[in-house]
Motif scaffolding. Structure first.
Motif, PDB file in Angstrom:
ATOM      1  N   UNK A  16       0.906  -1.039  -0.077  1.00 15.35           N
ATOM      2  CA  UNK A  16       0.040  -0.036   0.159  1.00 15.35           C
ATOM      3  C   UNK A  16       0.784   1.291   0.148  1.00 15.35           C
ATOM      4  N   UNK A  17       1.871   1.074   0.703  1.00 18.07           N
ATOM      5  CA  UNK A  17       2.808   2.476   0.653  1.00 18.07           C
ATOM      6  C   UNK A  17       3.448   2.687  -0.579  1.00 18.07           C
ATOM      7  N   UNK A  18       3.936   1.686  -1.230  1.00 18.22           N
ATOM      8  CA  UNK A  18       4.689   1.679  -2.544  1.00 18.22           C
ATOM      9  C   UNK A  18       3.470   2.239  -3.505  1.00 18.22           C
ATOM     10  N   UNK A  19       2.266   1.610  -3.428  1.00 15.55           N
ATOM     11  CA  UNK A  19       1.346   2.274  -4.473  1.00 15.55           C
ATOM     12  C   UNK A  19       0.953   3.698  -4.165  1.00 15.55           C
ATOM     13  N   UNK A  41      -0.903   6.182 -14.957  1.00 13.38           N
ATOM     14  CA  UNK A  41      -1.187   5.848 -13.230  1.00 13.38           C
ATOM     15  C   UNK A  41      -1.251   4.211 -13.099  1.00 13.38           C
ATOM     16  N   UNK A  42      -1.826   3.581 -13.945  1.00 14.34           N
ATOM     17  CA  UNK A  42      -1.871   2.184 -13.694  1.00 14.34           C
ATOM     18  C   UNK A  42      -0.898   1.207 -13.615  1.00 14.34           C
ATOM     19  N   UNK A  43      -0.074   1.337 -14.573  1.00 14.28           N
ATOM     20  CA  UNK A  43       1.402   0.735 -15.061  1.00 14.28           C
ATOM     21  C   UNK A  43       2.436   0.940 -13.928  1.00 14.28           C
ATOM     22  N   UNK A  44       2.739   2.193 -13.748  1.00 12.20           N
ATOM     23  CA  UNK A  44       3.849   2.407 -12.569  1.00 12.20           C
ATOM     24  C   UNK A  44       3.316   1.684 -11.162  1.00 12.20           C
ATOM     25  N   UNK A  45       1.891   2.152 -10.825  1.00 11.82           N
ATOM     26  CA  UNK A  45       1.620   1.355  -9.597  1.00 11.82           C
ATOM     27  C   UNK A  45       1.635  -0.072  -9.425  1.00 11.82           C
ATOM     28  N   UNK A  46       1.241  -0.938 -10.582  1.00 15.46           N
ATOM     29  CA  UNK A  46       1.199  -2.089 -10.723  1.00 15.46           C
ATOM     30  C   UNK A  46       2.663  -2.811 -10.561  1.00 15.46           C
ATOM     31  N   UNK A  47       3.532  -2.047 -11.230  1.00 12.18           N
ATOM     32  CA  UNK A  47       5.201  -2.265 -11.107  1.00 12.18           C
ATOM     33  C   UNK A  47       5.717  -2.146  -9.735  1.00 12.18           C
ATOM     34  N   UNK A  48       5.240  -0.981  -9.116  1.00  9.41           N
ATOM     35  CA  UNK A  48       5.699  -0.619  -7.681  1.00  9.41           C
ATOM     36  C   UNK A  48       5.264  -1.694  -6.650  1.00  9.41           C
ATOM     37  N   UNK A  49       3.965  -1.996  -6.889  1.00 13.38           N
ATOM     38  CA  UNK A  49       3.237  -2.910  -5.755  1.00 13.38           C
ATOM     39  C   UNK A  49       3.878  -4.242  -5.872  1.00 13.38           C
ATOM     40  N   UNK A  54       7.642  -8.620  -3.868  1.00 15.72           N
ATOM     41  CA  UNK A  54       9.077  -9.551  -4.330  1.00 15.72           C
ATOM     42  C   UNK A  54       9.961  -9.112  -3.208  1.00 15.72           C
ATOM     43  N   UNK A  55      10.204  -7.863  -2.942  1.00 17.87           N
ATOM     44  CA  UNK A  55      11.037  -7.596  -1.912  1.00 17.87           C
ATOM     45  C   UNK A  55      10.690  -7.859  -0.266  1.00 17.87           C
ATOM     46  N   UNK A  56       9.551  -7.724  -0.246  1.00 19.40           N
ATOM     47  CA  UNK A  56       9.090  -7.971   1.436  1.00 19.40           C
ATOM     48  C   UNK A  56       8.624  -9.471   1.511  1.00 19.40           C
ATOM     49  N   UNK A  57       8.550 -10.104   0.304  1.00 21.76           N
ATOM     50  CA  UNK A  57       7.909 -11.692   0.586  1.00 21.76           C
ATOM     51  C   UNK A  57       8.539 -12.563   1.611  1.00 21.76           C
TER      52      UNK A  57
END
Length: 80
Positions: A16-19, A41-49, A54-57
């Protein structure tokens, strides 16, 4: 129940914070440049989330596994 809600907030927080950060950045960029493309707006949000997931999994999985282990160990105490 309270601990389950706390774990849920911890697990969902990084995505949520990344988005939120990317969304605010894109909104500022759109306001400055007057470009209002929906896919911008959607593509960068999807990539960031996805990147945040992946980083926090590993951390998320360890948190959930620890919670479930404690919950399973406490079942005899909760059944009383």
């Amino acid at each position: 129940g309270r601990e389950a809600i706390y774990i849920m907030l911890l697990v969902s927080g990084p995505m949520l914070l990344a988005g939120l950060v990317v969304g605010i950045g894109i909104s500022i960029l759109q306001a400055v440049t007057q470009i209002h493309e929906v896919t911008l707006t959607f593509i960068p949000k999807i990539i960031a989330v996805t990147g945040a997931l992946i980083l926090t999994l590993p951390w998320i999985m360890q948190l959930v596994i620890d919670f479930m282990t404690r919950l399973m160990m406490d079942i005899p105490n909760l059944a009383r």
